[in-house]
Write a protein that holds these residues in place. Structure first.
Motif, short mmCIF file in Angstrom:
data_model
loop_
_atom_site.label_atom_id
_atom_site.label_comp_id
_atom_site.label_asym_id
_atom_site.label_seq_id
_atom_site.Cartn_x
_atom_site.Cartn_y
_atom_site.Cartn_z
N GLY A 311 0.98 -1.22 -0.14
CA GLY A 311 0.09 -0.04 0.04
C GLY A 311 0.73 1.36 -0.06
N TRP A 312 1.92 1.28 -0.70
CA TRP A 312 2.80 2.60 -0.80
C TRP A 312 2.60 2.91 -2.28
CZ3 TRP A 312 4.61 5.39 3.33
CH2 TRP A 312 4.86 4.64 4.47
N PRO A 313 2.56 4.32 -2.62
CA PRO A 313 2.79 4.85 -3.89
C PRO A 313 4.08 5.00 -4.53
CG PRO A 313 2.33 6.69 -2.50
CD PRO A 313 2.33 5.45 -1.50
N GLU A 314 4.37 4.48 -5.54
CA GLU A 314 5.55 4.55 -6.10
C GLU A 314 5.36 5.40 -7.67
OE1 GLU A 314 7.37 1.04 -6.49
OE2 GLU A 314 8.02 0.85 -4.38
N LEU A 315 6.34 6.14 -8.03
CA LEU A 315 6.14 7.06 -9.30
C LEU A 315 6.75 6.24 -10.22
CD1 LEU A 315 5.82 10.18 -9.95
CD2 LEU A 315 8.00 10.05 -10.70
N VAL A 316 6.02 6.19 -11.45
CA VAL A 316 6.31 5.39 -12.70
C VAL A 316 7.31 6.41 -13.50
CG1 VAL A 316 5.52 4.57 -14.84
CG2 VAL A 316 4.02 4.21 -12.90
N THR A 317 8.49 5.95 -13.74
CA THR A 317 9.54 6.74 -14.24
C THR A 317 9.97 6.15 -15.86
OG1 THR A 317 11.40 5.36 -13.42
CG2 THR A 317 10.68 7.25 -12.13
N ASP A 318 10.68 6.72 -16.38
CA ASP A 318 11.08 6.39 -17.73
C ASP A 318 12.25 5.41 -17.73
OD1 ASP A 318 13.60 7.90 -17.29
OD2 ASP A 318 12.89 9.40 -18.97
N ALA A 319 12.65 4.75 -18.77
CA ALA A 319 13.75 3.83 -18.81
C ALA A 319 15.03 4.17 -18.09
CB ALA A 319 14.03 3.37 -20.20
N GLN A 320 15.34 5.50 -17.86
CA GLN A 320 16.45 5.96 -17.30
C GLN A 320 16.34 6.17 -15.84
OE1 GLN A 320 15.66 7.25 -20.75
NE2 GLN A 320 17.01 5.55 -21.24
N GLY A 321 15.08 6.04 -15.27
CA GLY A 321 14.53 6.55 -14.15
C GLY A 321 14.39 7.82 -13.80
N ARG A 322 14.11 8.60 -14.55
CA ARG A 322 13.65 9.84 -14.53
C ARG A 322 12.23 10.20 -14.75
NH1 ARG A 322 17.36 11.66 -19.81
NH2 ARG A 322 15.73 10.44 -20.69
N TRP A 323 11.97 11.46 -14.33
CA TRP A 323 10.58 11.88 -14.56
C TRP A 323 10.02 12.10 -15.94
CZ3 TRP A 323 7.37 13.97 -10.39
CH2 TRP A 323 5.86 14.21 -10.89
N GLY A 324 9.30 11.21 -16.48
CA GLY A 324 9.23 10.99 -17.92
C GLY A 324 8.68 12.47 -18.72
N SER A 325 9.28 12.55 -19.80
CA SER A 325 8.99 13.76 -20.68
C SER A 325 7.56 13.51 -21.41
CB SER A 325 10.12 13.93 -21.67
OG SER A 325 10.30 12.89 -22.70
N SER A 326 7.27 12.36 -21.25
CA SER A 326 5.75 11.94 -21.93
C SER A 326 5.36 10.84 -21.16
CB SER A 326 5.88 11.89 -23.60
OG SER A 326 6.53 10.77 -23.80
N TYR A 327 4.16 10.52 -21.18
CA TYR A 327 3.22 9.26 -20.59
C TYR A 327 1.99 9.26 -21.50
CZ TYR A 327 6.36 9.39 -16.30
OH TYR A 327 7.26 9.66 -15.54
N PRO A 328 1.40 7.91 -21.40
CA PRO A 328 0.03 7.53 -21.87
C PRO A 328 -0.91 8.87 -21.19
CG PRO A 328 1.11 5.74 -21.49
CD PRO A 328 2.05 6.65 -20.63
N MET A 329 -1.75 9.09 -22.04
CA MET A 329 -2.81 10.11 -21.52
C MET A 329 -3.68 9.22 -20.19
SD MET A 329 -3.35 12.98 -22.86
CE MET A 329 -5.15 13.45 -22.60
N PRO A 330 -3.97 9.89 -19.37
CA PRO A 330 -4.32 9.52 -18.01
C PRO A 330 -5.80 8.84 -18.41
CG PRO A 330 -3.61 11.59 -17.23
CD PRO A 330 -3.43 11.37 -19.13
#
Length: 555
Positions: A311-330
């Protein structure tokens, strides 16, 4: 031919005709992904929440009035302001800018909180002002349209209530499943207060979490998921932590790191932090944060969350472990909101667009809209001063990034001797292009080196005439244009530039005038640069200009 066969034949002919029509090349399918930042404008200290299928986003505004804009979105990506939770800054006389600087610059609405309460169909807003007490505004009678789980307010009637004596610094509101209202707040110790049944007073408060010695925590937001309570807190300006309790809103809480000094998605910008969580109607969760992206301010970015088995939230990052420059639309929806760019001819019958905010509370007797038919905003001189920062009724609008252009059209025919009016690129270090009326002459000028003193926010310099343009007649409109590059340069010595130009031939040809403004990248003023229009007197009141339009374009 039988009637039924005749009907089928007609339908077949219709479908054939429709399929043979030319396709509109301008129609594009709905995007399946989005890019960060989702909104390249200065909307910091965000508090985001969902009501039905509508997302809302509350933000800081400091001394700008009206305050605490509430934006809405149908997809967490496209946002537009729909109201201000604080129509008038009722925090004391300095918010009226009565006698020059420092006024309330950098004071006022910091990280505040807003939520919708279904049991009484009200929106609530709470904000601690001047580290003193917490002001409360509510909106009822919003004529909310409720359909398919959506609560989309059609109108807003905000009402002020008596302040609460406790300062809920950097607060987050939670309305629990049993309708009890809690508010989390504090720095560095995090506290939770239980509010009264009507939400207008405090029942109890206690410290629920103390960080390790020397660690700052603030920017608290509170949530409930699957029976557990969660508090998000930031370590300014580079990390976000999650506090979790399965024992109730008063804890005890344990802590995990959500993000710490995470890279991306923009160069020369700060780390994504100080945000909030929100779920979609289908049960997915997202983290919305901001990046220090000066000179433009603090701009929002979005990333999906995943949940661990415990029950802990984790951020979905890009392949390099960064905050993604793009993601699928919510999510996918046919609903849209208007963009911040485009033309405003000030034809509103009920007031200004919620894209606009004054530099302090305005003198309401010195401005007026001329009506939906004619259009235009009349700005009468409201202050006699030689200092633009001390002038009331400067009307501001956030700059869209990374590069945009703001163009004001002004009728200057009713200016009087000593009046100064025009378009300013507004912040604590500013410059403007405008008209100085001296005797019977009205001359176009560029004025630079307008500065406030960092920390005290008193005026340090009232500006120098850097360039002079032509004299304009009393019968012609003048167009003033500011081209701005607010590509992030935070933490660098690079000064992004804004340039000034004018047109006196109907807005057809623009002439560059004066030097470029090298923008400040500092964070201490908090807000980013804004396009703004002003009119003040240096000798007497009585003059006026008419702002016929403003247009913002991406360039």
């Amino acid at each position: 031919m039988r009637p039924l066969n005749r009907l089928f034949a007609i339908l077949a002919l219709f479908l054939t005709a429709v399929s043979s029509l030319p396709q509109d090349a301008n129609i594009t399918p709905r995007a399946t992904s989005f890019n960060n930042p989702v909104l390249w404008e200065d909307y910091p200290d965000l508090d985001v929440f969902r009501v039905g299928s509508v997302f809302y986003y509350s933000s800081s505004t400091f001394a700008y009035s009206p305050g605490a804009p509430l934006l809405k979105s149908y997809d967490l990506v496209n946002w537009t302001p729909v109201t201000h939770s604080v129509p008038t800054l009722n925090f004391g006389s300095k918010y009226d800018l009565p006698s020059g600087t420092p006024g309330a610059y950098v004071k006022g609405i910091w990280a505040s909180t807003a939520r919708y309460r279904a049991s009484n169909d009200k929106f609530y807003w709470y904000g601690c002002i001047d580290f003193s007490k917490t002001y409360v505004w509510t909106a009822s009678g919003t004529n909310a349209k409720q359909k398919d789980g959506e609560v989309d307010a059609a109108s807003w009637k905000w009402e002020s209530h008596n302040p609460i004596g406790t300062c809920y610094y950097d607060s987050g509101l939670l309305i629990d499943d049993d309708d009890t209202m809690y508010i989390v707040y504090g720095n560095p110790n995090i506290q939770v207060a239980q509010l009264s049944a009507d939400g207008l007073s405090q029942v109890r408060t206690q410290v629920v979490f103390s960080p390790p010695s020397g660690t700052t925590m603030e920017g608290a937001r509170m949530y409930k998921r699957n029976g557990a309570y969660y508090i998000l807190v930031t370590r300014p300006a580079d990390a976000e932590f999650v506090l979790k309790s399965t024992a109730g809103p008063f804890g005890p809480y344990t802590s995990r790191t959500l993000v710490s000094r995470i890279s991306g998605p923009l160069a020369n910008a700060g780390f994504s932090h100080q945000g909030g969580m929100v779920d979609t109607p289908d049960g997915n969760w997202y983290y919305v944060a901001f990046m220090d992206a000066y000179p433009g301010g603090r701009i929002p970015v979005v990333a999906p969350l995943k949940w661990t088995g415990d029950g802990w939230p984790e951020l979905v990052t890009d392949a390099q472990g960064r905050w993604g420059s793009s993601y699928p639309m919510p999510l996918q929806t046919s609903k849209t909101v208007p963009p911040s760019t485009g033309l405003d001819e000030f034809k509103g019958s009920s007031g200004l667009s919620h894209q606009w905010e004054w530099n302090h509370n305005p003198d309401t007797s010195k401005w007026a809209l001329t009506g939906a038919q004619e259009g235009g905003l009349v700005l009468k001189t409201a202050t006699v001063t030689g200092d633009l920062f001390a002038a009331r009724n400067t009307l501001t609008r956030r700059v869209a990034g990374p590069k945009s252009r703001g163009t004001f059209r002004l009728d200057v025919s009713k200016m009087r001797d000593g009046d100064r009016a025009g378009a300013v690129f507004f912040r604590d270090q500013a410059a403007y292009i405008g008209v100085w009326k001296q005797g019977n002459d009205a001359k176009i000028v560029v004025v630079n080196d307008l500065r406030l003193t960092e920390g005290t926010w008193k005026t340090a310099a009232t500006g120098n005439v850097a360039a002079t343009g032509p004299t304009v007649s009393n019968t012609q409109d003048v167009w003033f244009r500011i081209d701005a590059d607010i590509t992030p340069a935070f933490g660098t010595n690079t000064a992004r530039s804004a340039t000034f130009s004018y047109s006196v031939d109907g807005g057809n040809t623009f002439v560059r005038l004066g030097p470029a403004l090298g923008m400040s990248n500092s964070w201490q003023y908090f807000t980013g640069y804004r396009y703004a229009v002003f009119n003040f007197g240096t000798k007497a009141l009585g003059g006026e200009v008419k702002v016929k339009s403003f247009k913002m374009d991406m360039v």
